[in-house]
Write a protein that holds these residues in place. Sequence first.
Motif, PDB file in Angstrom:
ATOM      1  N   GLN A 112       0.831  -1.204   0.000  1.00 51.16           N
ATOM      2  CA  GLN A 112       0.000   0.000   0.000  1.00 51.16           C
ATOM      3  C   GLN A 112       0.868   1.257   0.000  1.00 51.16           C
ATOM      4  O   GLN A 112       0.548   2.249  -0.665  1.00 51.16           O
ATOM      5  CB  GLN A 112      -0.939  -0.017   1.208  1.00 51.16           C
ATOM      6  CG  GLN A 112      -1.999   1.054   1.142  1.00 51.16           C
ATOM      7  CD  GLN A 112      -3.006   0.931   2.269  1.00 51.16           C
ATOM      8  OE1 GLN A 112      -2.752   0.291   3.287  1.00 51.16           O
ATOM      9  NE2 GLN A 112      -4.156   1.545   2.086  1.00 51.16           N
ATOM     10  N   ALA A 113       1.986   1.221   0.736  1.00 49.18           N
ATOM     11  CA  ALA A 113       2.885   2.382   0.781  1.00 49.18           C
ATOM     12  C   ALA A 113       3.467   2.682  -0.604  1.00 49.18           C
ATOM     13  O   ALA A 113       3.651   3.842  -0.979  1.00 49.18           O
ATOM     14  CB  ALA A 113       4.008   2.144   1.790  1.00 49.18           C
ATOM     15  N   TRP A 114       3.725   1.637  -1.400  1.00 51.18           N
ATOM     16  CA  TRP A 114       4.290   1.808  -2.742  1.00 51.18           C
ATOM     17  C   TRP A 114       3.240   2.175  -3.785  1.00 51.18           C
ATOM     18  O   TRP A 114       3.573   2.723  -4.830  1.00 51.18           O
ATOM     19  CB  TRP A 114       4.970   0.510  -3.209  1.00 51.18           C
ATOM     20  CG  TRP A 114       6.392   0.395  -2.783  1.00 51.18           C
ATOM     21  CD1 TRP A 114       6.858  -0.258  -1.688  1.00 51.18           C
ATOM     22  CD2 TRP A 114       7.545   0.934  -3.427  1.00 51.18           C
ATOM     23  NE1 TRP A 114       8.220  -0.153  -1.624  1.00 51.18           N
ATOM     24  CE2 TRP A 114       8.682   0.569  -2.676  1.00 51.18           C
ATOM     25  CE3 TRP A 114       7.731   1.706  -4.587  1.00 51.18           C
ATOM     26  CZ2 TRP A 114       9.970   0.933  -3.025  1.00 51.18           C
ATOM     27  CZ3 TRP A 114       9.025   2.058  -4.932  1.00 51.18           C
ATOM     28  CH2 TRP A 114      10.124   1.670  -4.156  1.00 51.18           C
ATOM     29  N   THR A 115       1.967   1.808  -3.535  1.00 50.59           N
ATOM     30  CA  THR A 115       0.965   1.917  -4.606  1.00 50.59           C
ATOM     31  C   THR A 115      -0.177   2.880  -4.300  1.00 50.59           C
ATOM     32  O   THR A 115      -1.047   3.069  -5.144  1.00 50.59           O
ATOM     33  CB  THR A 115       0.373   0.532  -4.931  1.00 50.59           C
ATOM     34  OG1 THR A 115      -0.245  -0.002  -3.746  1.00 50.59           O
ATOM     35  CG2 THR A 115       1.444  -0.429  -5.428  1.00 50.59           C
ATOM     36  N   SER A 116      -0.192   3.489  -3.140  1.00 52.57           N
ATOM     37  CA  SER A 116      -1.201   4.483  -2.804  1.00 52.57           C
ATOM     38  C   SER A 116      -0.582   5.869  -2.975  1.00 52.57           C
ATOM     39  O   SER A 116       0.407   6.186  -2.314  1.00 52.57           O
ATOM     40  CB  SER A 116      -1.654   4.279  -1.351  1.00 52.57           C
ATOM     41  OG  SER A 116      -2.204   5.463  -0.836  1.00 52.57           O
ATOM     42  N   PRO A 117      -1.140   6.717  -3.858  1.00 50.46           N
ATOM     43  CA  PRO A 117      -0.543   8.041  -4.078  1.00 50.46           C
ATOM     44  C   PRO A 117      -0.386   8.849  -2.794  1.00 50.46           C
ATOM     45  O   PRO A 117       0.640   9.511  -2.600  1.00 50.46           O
ATOM     46  CB  PRO A 117      -1.524   8.724  -5.045  1.00 50.46           C
ATOM     47  CG  PRO A 117      -2.199   7.603  -5.757  1.00 50.46           C
ATOM     48  CD  PRO A 117      -2.290   6.483  -4.757  1.00 50.46           C
TER      49      PRO A 117
END
Length: 150
Positions: free
Chosen positions: A29-34
Motif C-alpha cells: 500500500q505504501a508503494w501503490t497508494s498516491p
Amino acid sequence: MSNEQTTPADGFSYELTRTLDAPAAKVWQAWTSPEQYAQWAYAAEGSVEMDVRPGGAWKATMVTPDGGQFPLTGSYLQVAEPRLLVVGMDVPGKAEPAAMTVELDEDDKQHTRIVVHQTCDTAEERDMSEQGSTMLLDSLTAFLADGAHN
C-alpha cells in the motif's frame, strides 16, 4: 542471485535488500497508494498519480533536498499484488523505460523482506539509481515504523 540470467553482460546493476517491520500488504500500500507514496518518497504534495496495473501510467514530481523539483513519468510493467512491482521510468532520449523491480516476501505477519533491483546502462547511472533507491528505502523504513498511517 536469481536475476543473473536476465542481466545483460554489459549491464550495471544493483540490488538492495531490507527487512521491514510491517506486513507485505502494508508495504504494498505504501508503494501503490498516491497519498502514502507522497509521504515517504520525496514527492511534491498532490503530484503523485498512479494507475497500478500492467501498462498503467504513473507520475510524480520529486523534490530534491535543496528544494529543486523534477517531474517523473512511467508505467507499471508487471503487477502481482502484494509480491511484485516492476516500475518503468521514462528516460529522455531512450526508447525503453528504465525498469526497477520491487519484490516483497513476507517473513511472517509482521515482517516483510523487500528487494529492489535495477540494471542500468552505465556505472554512473547505476550509482545514482542505487543512491536514490537507498534513500527511498531509508525513508520507507521510517514511514512504516512511524505507524501514523492506516
